[in-house]
Design a protein around this motif. Structure first.
Motif, mmCIF file in Angstrom:
data_model
loop_
_atom_site.group_PDB
_atom_site.id
_atom_site.type_symbol
_atom_site.label_atom_id
_atom_site.label_comp_id
_atom_site.label_asym_id
_atom_site.label_seq_id
_atom_site.Cartn_x
_atom_site.Cartn_y
_atom_site.Cartn_z
ATOM 1 N N PRO A 1 0.814 -1.217 0.000
ATOM 2 C CA PRO A 1 0.000 0.000 0.000
ATOM 3 C C PRO A 1 0.849 1.270 0.000
ATOM 4 O O PRO A 1 1.986 1.285 0.472
ATOM 5 C CB PRO A 1 -0.811 -0.115 1.304
ATOM 6 N N ASN A 2 0.262 2.325 -0.551
ATOM 7 C CA ASN A 2 0.877 3.640 -0.441
ATOM 8 C C ASN A 2 0.935 4.070 1.014
ATOM 9 O O ASN A 2 0.115 3.646 1.832
ATOM 10 C CB ASN A 2 0.070 4.683 -1.224
ATOM 11 N N GLY A 3 1.888 4.922 1.322
ATOM 12 C CA GLY A 3 1.958 5.490 2.655
ATOM 13 C C GLY A 3 1.155 6.770 2.751
ATOM 14 O O GLY A 3 0.453 7.176 1.818
ATOM 15 N N ALA A 4 1.249 7.399 3.883
ATOM 16 C CA ALA A 4 0.562 8.674 4.109
ATOM 17 C C ALA A 4 1.387 9.481 5.095
ATOM 18 O O ALA A 4 1.618 9.039 6.220
ATOM 19 C CB ALA A 4 -0.835 8.430 4.672
ATOM 20 N N GLU A 5 1.822 10.631 4.649
ATOM 21 C CA GLU A 5 2.613 11.473 5.543
ATOM 22 C C GLU A 5 2.529 12.917 5.082
ATOM 23 O O GLU A 5 2.761 13.226 3.918
ATOM 24 C CB GLU A 5 4.072 11.025 5.556
ATOM 25 N N LEU A 6 2.166 13.785 5.993
ATOM 26 C CA LEU A 6 2.158 15.225 5.749
ATOM 27 C C LEU A 6 2.832 15.914 6.922
ATOM 28 O O LEU A 6 2.924 15.339 8.014
ATOM 29 C CB LEU A 6 0.723 15.740 5.606
ATOM 30 N N PRO A 7 3.302 17.145 6.741
ATOM 31 C CA PRO A 7 3.854 17.883 7.885
ATOM 32 C C PRO A 7 2.796 18.076 8.964
ATOM 33 O O PRO A 7 1.587 18.043 8.701
ATOM 34 C CB PRO A 7 4.261 19.225 7.267
ATOM 35 N N VAL A 8 3.257 18.292 10.179
ATOM 36 C CA VAL A 8 2.341 18.605 11.268
ATOM 37 C C VAL A 8 1.656 19.935 10.954
ATOM 38 O O VAL A 8 2.323 20.907 10.593
ATOM 39 C CB VAL A 8 3.101 18.697 12.610
ATOM 40 N N PRO A 9 0.328 19.993 11.048
ATOM 41 C CA PRO A 9 -0.356 21.252 10.734
ATOM 42 C C PRO A 9 0.154 22.408 11.590
ATOM 43 O O PRO A 9 0.508 22.234 12.760
ATOM 44 C CB PRO A 9 -1.826 20.933 11.044
ATOM 45 N N SER A 10 0.186 23.591 11.010
ATOM 46 C CA SER A 10 0.682 24.770 11.708
ATOM 47 C C SER A 10 -0.265 25.164 12.833
ATOM 48 O O SER A 10 -1.485 25.195 12.647
ATOM 49 C CB SER A 10 0.812 25.954 10.732
ATOM 50 N N LEU B 1 -0.917 22.140 2.198
ATOM 51 C CA LEU B 1 -1.905 21.073 2.074
ATOM 52 C C LEU B 1 -2.280 20.509 3.436
ATOM 53 O O LEU B 1 -3.460 20.265 3.726
ATOM 54 C CB LEU B 1 -1.368 19.957 1.175
ATOM 55 N N ALA B 2 -1.274 20.294 4.288
ATOM 56 C CA ALA B 2 -1.545 19.782 5.632
ATOM 57 C C ALA B 2 -2.453 20.730 6.406
ATOM 58 O O ALA B 2 -3.394 20.299 7.097
ATOM 59 C CB ALA B 2 -0.241 19.557 6.384
ATOM 60 N N ASP B 3 -2.199 22.031 6.290
ATOM 61 C CA ASP B 3 -3.015 23.006 7.009
ATOM 62 C C ASP B 3 -4.453 23.008 6.500
ATOM 63 O O ASP B 3 -5.405 23.115 7.281
ATOM 64 C CB ASP B 3 -2.406 24.400 6.865
ATOM 65 N N LEU B 4 -4.605 22.883 5.182
ATOM 66 C CA LEU B 4 -5.958 22.852 4.620
ATOM 67 C C LEU B 4 -6.723 21.622 5.087
ATOM 68 O O LEU B 4 -7.881 21.715 5.521
ATOM 69 C CB LEU B 4 -5.894 22.887 3.097
ATOM 70 N N LEU B 5 -6.089 20.454 4.999
ATOM 71 C CA LEU B 5 -6.769 19.224 5.420
ATOM 72 C C LEU B 5 -7.099 19.251 6.907
ATOM 73 O O LEU B 5 -8.129 18.735 7.335
ATOM 74 C CB LEU B 5 -5.912 18.006 5.080
ATOM 75 N N ALA B 6 -6.222 19.850 7.701
ATOM 76 C CA ALA B 6 -6.481 19.933 9.144
ATOM 77 C C ALA B 6 -7.713 20.781 9.434
ATOM 78 O O ALA B 6 -8.393 20.571 10.452
ATOM 79 C CB ALA B 6 -5.264 20.499 9.865
ATOM 80 N N GLU B 7 -8.015 21.743 8.559
ATOM 81 C CA GLU B 7 -9.192 22.590 8.742
ATOM 82 C C GLU B 7 -10.470 21.922 8.251
ATOM 83 O O GLU B 7 -11.578 22.361 8.579
ATOM 84 C CB GLU B 7 -9.003 23.913 7.996
ATOM 85 N N ALA B 8 -10.349 20.864 7.454
ATOM 86 C CA ALA B 8 -11.518 20.255 6.832
ATOM 87 C C ALA B 8 -12.372 19.515 7.860
ATOM 88 O O ALA B 8 -11.860 18.742 8.673
ATOM 89 C CB ALA B 8 -11.086 19.289 5.735
ATOM 90 N N ALA B 9 -13.661 19.760 7.788
ATOM 91 C CA ALA B 9 -14.592 18.963 8.587
ATOM 92 C C ALA B 9 -14.860 17.625 7.915
ATOM 93 O O ALA B 9 -15.249 16.657 8.570
ATOM 94 C CB ALA B 9 -15.902 19.727 8.777
ATOM 95 N N LEU B 10 -14.641 17.563 6.588
ATOM 96 C CA LEU B 10 -14.867 16.334 5.839
ATOM 97 C C LEU B 10 -14.060 16.394 4.548
ATOM 98 O O LEU B 10 -13.997 17.433 3.887
ATOM 99 C CB LEU B 10 -16.356 16.170 5.505
ATOM 100 N N VAL B 11 -13.438 15.273 4.182
ATOM 101 C CA VAL B 11 -12.746 15.134 2.905
ATOM 102 C C VAL B 11 -13.542 14.154 2.061
ATOM 103 O O VAL B 11 -13.936 13.085 2.544
ATOM 104 C CB VAL B 11 -11.301 14.638 3.103
ATOM 105 N N VAL B 12 -13.815 14.506 0.814
ATOM 106 C CA VAL B 12 -14.625 13.647 -0.043
ATOM 107 C C VAL B 12 -13.840 13.277 -1.295
ATOM 108 O O VAL B 12 -13.004 14.048 -1.787
ATOM 109 C CB VAL B 12 -15.958 14.323 -0.443
#
Length: 379
Positions: A168-177, A257-268
């Protein structure tokens, strides 16, 4: 590693190569990424995170099938211990596979299969697989990024199961600001290349009804691609310009990108086909709830309890209800261990080691957790 595209192009394969290749280089292996440049604007050779990136011309400039004779030439004359083909969907794969077979170079192939917005292209997939099978069957190992993909290609190409590995692919993003700006309302993020098959339009079409259910909902579509004008027209036609924004995040701006995803209430991701979507894995790594279409590798993630799936043909009202339920329900993700790029890298190095040691075709990986000794066996 041979692939049709690498950074600065954005996509799952590009991210995969960037993450695992850099980790292999950090172990001391000599990594070359052989890829194409259909634009003619990128460096022919450069170093990125310890990897040598070599680009050859490809045609046509504005299509995605990438005819590139330079791939054959470079593979025929370079000096490598093993070749790893990343993706099979363009002319890069058969040209490179033919070079590897004729040269006797050990090679493995990861399918990284994806969907397509063209009905004609989808209709010829079976023929494409039939024509590729003689070359693909010569691989020392075949790799699927999900159980779904492994089983699909094992059955479609009629190759024995023992020839396959699932990595499987991995998943890693920076820690959100901690200082990221807080936005008003409930943010929904739909992420992926702007192609029709990715399903962004399904979320847009559901938004008028969603606003009736969740008046403060907002939508951010993240990506670039040929379907962008059609998506913008749909937003204008529905008079949703103040609620929906569309725009790409450059591949180098991982913090953004990490900051945006951290703000998301839902990812679709209501895509017609995904083997193992990096975007959803990254959202899950940040413990964001996700809503996906009940199809392909997305169904596999839902079956593991990692996200919720709805029918691909769900009408706009049903999509709106599902999104509203997720936004209002506060669903918590289960405590599970997600695959990461370190594990993915070690698995691939274990496969390379098996091939180079002579175990080769169809033998199980002896030690997935231990990288090849960088002092004696560069990959």
């Amino acid at each position: 590693m041979i692939a049709a595209r690498y950074l600065p192009f954005v996509g799952g394969i590009e991210t995969h190569i960037h993450e695992v290749g850099a980790r292999m280089a950090a172990f001391g292996h000599q990594i070359t990424v052989l890829t194409t440049d259909p634009t003619g604007d990128l460096p022919a050779v450069e170093e990125v995170r310890g990897m040598r990136i070599a680009r050859v011309p490809a045609w046509p400039r504005r299509r995605d099938y990438y005819f590139s004779p330079g791939i054959y030439r470079e593979l025929s004359r370079g000096s490598w211990d093993i070749a790893h083909f990343q993706g099979y969907n363009t002319f890069v794969a058969p040209i490179g596979l033919l070079a590897a077979v004729r040269r006797g170079l050990p090679f493995v192939l990861t399918f990284h299969s994806g969907g397509h917005s063209s009905a004609w292209r989808n209709s010829v997939r079976r023929l494409q697989h039939f024509l590729l099978r003689p070359l693909v069957a010569r691989a020392d190992r075949l790799i699927g990024v999900s159980r779904f993909e492994t089983d699909f290609f094992r059955q479609r190409m009629r190759i024995e199961r023992r020839r396959f590995e699932t990595v499987p692919n991995g998943a890693e993003l920076p820690v959100p600001s901690e200082t990221r700006a807080r936005q008003e309302g409930k943010l929904v993020v739909s992420i992926g290349r702007l192609e029709r098959y990715k399903g962004h339009h399904r979320v847009i079409e559901a938004f008028p009804e969603l606003l009736r259910l969740v008046p403060d909902a907002r939508l951010r579509i993240v990506g670039s691609g040929p379907y962008e004008p059609a998506l913008r027209r749909l937003v204008r036609d529905l008079r949703l310009e103040e609620r929906i924004t569309i725009g790409a995040i450059p591949s180098a701006e991982r913090q953004r990108l990490a900051d945006l995803l951290a703000e998301a209430a839902l990812v679709v991701l209501l895509s017609e086909y995904e083997a193992h979507p990096v975007a959803i894995m990254e959202a899950l790594a940040l413990r964001r709830p996700a809503l996906v279409a009940d199809t392909s590798g997305l169904r596999e993630l839902a079956g593991q309890g990692l996200c919720r799936a709805i029918p691909l043909d769900a009408p706009a009202g049903a999509v709106a209800e599902a999104v509203a339920e997720e936004l209002q329900g506060g669903r918590m993700l289960p405590q599970v261990s997600l695959p990461d790029w370190d594990v993915c890298t070690r698995q691939l190095l274990g496969i390379y080691e098996n091939v180079l040691s002579g175990a080769g075709r169809g033998s199980p990986v002896r030690d997935r957790g231990r990288p090849i000794d960088a002092r004696s066996e560069p990959a």
